[in-house]
Design an enzyme around this catalytic site. Structure first.
Site, short mmCIF file in Angstrom:
data_model
loop_
_atom_site.label_atom_id
_atom_site.label_comp_id
_atom_site.label_asym_id
_atom_site.label_seq_id
_atom_site.Cartn_x
_atom_site.Cartn_y
_atom_site.Cartn_z
N LYS A 93 -1.62 -2.36 -0.94
CA LYS A 93 -1.95 -3.34 0.09
C LYS A 93 -2.02 -4.73 -0.53
O LYS A 93 -2.58 -4.90 -1.62
CB LYS A 93 -3.27 -2.96 0.74
CG LYS A 93 -3.81 -3.93 1.79
CD LYS A 93 -5.11 -3.37 2.38
CE LYS A 93 -5.79 -4.38 3.31
NZ LYS A 93 -7.07 -3.87 3.86
N ASP B 27 -9.97 1.59 1.85
CA ASP B 27 -9.26 0.42 1.32
C ASP B 27 -10.10 -0.16 0.19
O ASP B 27 -11.12 -0.81 0.44
CB ASP B 27 -9.05 -0.63 2.42
CG ASP B 27 -8.04 -0.20 3.48
OD1 ASP B 27 -7.90 1.02 3.72
OD2 ASP B 27 -7.40 -1.08 4.08
N LYS C 204 1.03 -1.86 2.83
CA LYS C 204 0.27 -2.52 3.89
C LYS C 204 0.12 -4.01 3.58
O LYS C 204 -0.71 -4.40 2.77
CB LYS C 204 -1.12 -1.88 4.06
CG LYS C 204 -1.99 -2.55 5.12
CD LYS C 204 -3.34 -1.86 5.23
CE LYS C 204 -4.29 -2.60 6.17
NZ LYS C 204 -5.62 -1.94 6.27
#
Length: 324
Positions: A224, A156, A260
């Site tokens: 995300k 991430d 996400k």
């Protein structure tokens, strides 16, 4: 509500070959009607689902959780306990599914790997000077490579919001491309790359749409919303815009990208609102942990409480499950 985005004309290479062409493409995307977007997101948030569908939704939401701890006070013992909970969220119920992944800082990846073994739960590591994204590129790439070497199968990363807001799109694009390359593993498949925008700092919905396309064109496997360290974090309107982007990107390129939302999603009711939105905006193909995740620490306990209520008819108190 949203027109189809500009077709990638003569190809992705042409769009991304220069700052000028990248800017032309990103600023050619349709603008977001703020009032319309917020009204549609609010409307989708009022949908209700019936009992059998709710039971399925709770289990699906559990399977979509990236169980997360990203604190300076994290210890190996805390991380081992979290990884154990990820594998068996409700030890009293063997039918309760495991979560999608455990998300930690890179220095805790080896501890998570030892605990998870071959359970199938993924190991996600935040990298690239999380949460600010303010570091030299070589440091970001070393951070990523170290996490992958330690056993992370998902990275991430955070974008440099200062660069994006200053209009330095090529710099942001090039960094994502470089981090994607650093996710490669010599002895196995590359780690999947989730690109974090920190949407609470991006100022406009138009910027959310632009950065979504920028990240997808650069090779993101997931986009995300947030680090969870800045407010507002995930919101329904922002997530809806990102879902529209991945839907339209697949229509244009044939490539499917995950989404996400992370930060501030704490209750089963909230999670189900997001699942309804996924189905209505992107489509049922995204109703799978491979394509949609929740970044959360406290959400799992509420999902477990609601699941226990549906199976036993009784609520368990929040202290019935381990506190994270």
């Amino acid at each position: 509500m949203t027109a189809t985005p500009t077709i990638l004309g003569s190809g992705l290479d042409e769009v991304t070959r220069s700052e000028a062409s990248l800017r032309q493409f990103l600023h050619g995307l349709p603008g977001v009607d703020q009032v319309g977007a917020e009204a549609r997101a609010a409307g989708l948030g009022t949908r209700s689902i019936k009992t059998t569908a709710k039971a399925y939704a709770l289990d699906l939401a559990i399977r979509m959780v990236d169980l997360t701890t990203l604190e300076g006070a994290d210890t190996p013992g805390k991380v081992r306990a979290l990884a154990s909970k990820a594998m068996r969220p409700d030890p009293a119920d063997p039918d309760c599914p495991s979560v999608a992944a455990v998300c930690v800082y890179p220095d805790m990846v080896a501890t998570v790997r030892e605990t998870l073994g071959g359970s199938g739960v993924h190991i996600a590591a935040v990298a690239t000077a999380f949460p600010s994204g303010r570091a030299a590129l070589d440091i970001k790439l070393a951070d990523t490579a170290d996490a992958v070497e330690a056993g992370a199968d998902e990275i991430d990363m955070v974008i440099d919001r200062g660069a994006f807001l200053s209009g330095r799109y090529q710099q942001v694009y090039d960094e994502i491309v470089a981090v994607k390359a650093a996710c490669a593993r010599a002895d196995g498949p590359s780690a999947h790359l989730k690109v974090i925008f920190e949407t609470g700092e991006l100022q406009t919905y138009d910027n959310v749409r632009r950065v979504s396309w920028l990240a997808m064109m650069a090779g993101a496997d997931f986009i995300k919303t947030s680090t969870g360290k800045v407010q507002p974090a995930a919101t329904l309107p922002v997530t809806m815009i990102m879902l529209e982007a991945v839907r339209d990107f697949r229509e244009q390129t044939g490539r499917m990208i995950g989404v996400k939302p992370a930060g501030g999603i704490r209750t089963s009711k909230d999670a189900i609102k997001y699942l309804v939105m996924v189905n209505e905006v992107a489509g049922p193909d995204w109703l799978d942990p491979d394509w949609f995740r929740f970044g959360a620490s406290t959400l799992l306990n509420d999902l477990l409480m609601q699941r226990t209520k549906m199976t036993t008819g009784r609520y368990s108190g929040p202290d019935y499950f381990t506190l994270d």
